[in-house]
Design an enzyme around this catalytic site. Structure first.
Site, PDB file in Angstrom:
ATOM      1  N   MET A   1       0.794  -0.884   0.485  1.00  0.00           N
ATOM      2  CA  MET A   1       0.050   0.142  -0.061  1.00  0.00           C
ATOM      3  C   MET A   1       1.335   1.218   0.241  1.00  0.00           C
ATOM      4  O   MET A   1       0.866   2.027   0.515  1.00  0.00           O
ATOM      5  CB  MET A   1      -0.663  -0.290   1.070  1.00  0.00           C
ATOM      6  CG  MET A   1      -2.028  -1.175   1.446  1.00  0.00           C
ATOM      7  SD  MET A   1      -2.225  -1.134   3.106  1.00  0.00           S
ATOM      8  CE  MET A   1      -1.534  -1.831   3.652  1.00  0.00           C
TER       9      MET A   1
ATOM     10  N   THR B   1       2.343   1.170   5.544  1.00  0.00           N
ATOM     11  CA  THR B   1       1.327   2.599   5.416  1.00  0.00           C
ATOM     12  C   THR B   1       1.261   3.623   6.494  1.00  0.00           C
ATOM     13  O   THR B   1       0.962   3.450   7.361  1.00  0.00           O
ATOM     14  CB  THR B   1       0.040   2.456   3.994  1.00  0.00           C
ATOM     15  OG1 THR B   1      -0.605   2.896   3.528  1.00  0.00           O
ATOM     16  CG2 THR B   1      -0.360   0.934   5.184  1.00  0.00           C
ATOM     17  N   ASN B   2       0.619   4.584   6.143  1.00  0.00           N
ATOM     18  CA  ASN B   2       0.397   5.783   7.199  1.00  0.00           C
ATOM     19  C   ASN B   2      -1.090   5.758   6.858  1.00  0.00           C
ATOM     20  O   ASN B   2      -1.714   5.581   8.034  1.00  0.00           O
ATOM     21  CB  ASN B   2       0.686   7.348   6.603  1.00  0.00           C
ATOM     22  CG  ASN B   2       2.448   7.563   7.055  1.00  0.00           C
ATOM     23  OD1 ASN B   2       2.507   7.907   8.150  1.00  0.00           O
ATOM     24  ND2 ASN B   2       2.863   7.041   5.683  1.00  0.00           N
ATOM     25  N   THR B   3      -2.249   5.844   5.582  1.00  0.00           N
ATOM     26  CA  THR B   3      -3.240   6.271   5.958  1.00  0.00           C
ATOM     27  C   THR B   3      -4.044   4.750   6.549  1.00  0.00           C
ATOM     28  O   THR B   3      -5.269   5.155   7.190  1.00  0.00           O
ATOM     29  CB  THR B   3      -3.990   6.619   4.395  1.00  0.00           C
ATOM     30  OG1 THR B   3      -3.331   7.363   4.025  1.00  0.00           O
ATOM     31  CG2 THR B   3      -5.872   6.114   4.176  1.00  0.00           C
TER      32      THR B   3
ATOM     33  N   CYS C   1       2.282  10.357   4.149  1.00  0.00           N
ATOM     34  CA  CYS C   1       2.600   9.123   3.351  1.00  0.00           C
ATOM     35  C   CYS C   1       4.095   8.582   2.864  1.00  0.00           C
ATOM     36  O   CYS C   1       5.214   9.142   2.549  1.00  0.00           O
ATOM     37  CB  CYS C   1       1.820   9.855   1.873  1.00  0.00           C
ATOM     38  SG  CYS C   1       2.138   9.171   0.378  1.00  0.00           S
TER      39      CYS C   1
END
Length: 238
Positions: free
Chosen positions: A10, A83-85, A197
């Site tokens: 991702m 991933t951050n989100t 991100c």
């Protein structure tokens, strides 16, 4: 050395960097031919992207739960989400496995506090910038003042991420747009900027701007490697 479980894909552009960061850190800390003990489950980002834009976070959470459980069954002793989100649904991981989960906002907050900064900008997808799953950790646990771009600039950053960066496209024009947005945030008092991100540091180098940058993926991976080697507990975002 404990085994690190990674949920990747991702996007794979950043997941490959996690693997590099972990192994570089292992070599730096131990020397010789040492490398990281790790397992990765990589998801299909097209499915995650579709569900994100539909706002179907429950379905994404279920996918993360399945990936985490797969890692646990495979012998992972800690889990990191590359991933951050998608940390937006991290509770689907923490509530469904018995091994520790290391939250990216927690490791980022620790890094910022070590620098002695108080007010920092946050860049990422609109989900990361606008929802509170990330900022509440930075504010509540680390007493940081977080600022984000204006609505137009948030859309610019979001579109660059989804239309270019996750597809492996890194252009100078987009780089200059991001630098300009960071400059605006610096003018508003930002002492540093969180590249929230995991693909953004591929586009933007710390040499491109004057204030400190925080490469969340590198910070996250290095913290996991340090835990794997020298600690028995992990900071958690409870």
């Amino acid at each position: 050395m404990k085994t690190i479980g990674l949920i990747g894909g991702m996007s794979w552009e950043s997941s490959k960097l996690y693997y590099e960061f972990l192994n570089t850190q292992a070599k730096d800390m131990l020397g010789g031919s040492h490398s990281a003990k790790c397992i990765m489950v990589s998801v299909n980002f097209a499915e995650i992207e579709r569900l994100s834009f539909q706002g179907n976070w429950e379905a994404i959470g279920e996918l993360m739960k399945e990936a985490a459980q797969q890692l646990e069954r495979a012998g992972a002793e800690i889990i990191i989400l590359c991933t951050n989100t998608i940390h937006l649904v991290s509770e689907y991981i923490t509530e469904n496995v018995d091994i520790p989960f290391l939250h990216i906002a927690t490791t980022t907050g620790i890094s910022i506090k070590k620098k002695g900064l108080k007010k920092v900008a946050l860049l990422g997808t609109k989900f990361t910038m606008e929802k509170d799953f990330y900022t509440k950790t930075l504010i509540n646990d680390f007493a940081l003042d977080i600022i984000i771009p204006n609505p137009h600039s948030r859309r610019v950053v979001h579109d660059i991420i989804y239309n270019e960066l996750v597809k492996g496209q890194f252009t100078n024009s987009s780089k200059q747009k991001i630098i300009s947005i960071i400059k605006e945030l610096e003018d508003q008092g930002a002492e540093g900027v969180i590249l929230g991100c995991t693909e953004l540091p591929i586009l933007i180098s710390e040499k491109d701007i004057e204030i400190p940058t925080f490469d969340t993926g590198k910070i996250h991976a290095h913290s996991a490697m340090e835990w794997s080697l020298v600690t028995t507990s992990v900071p958690r975002n409870l």
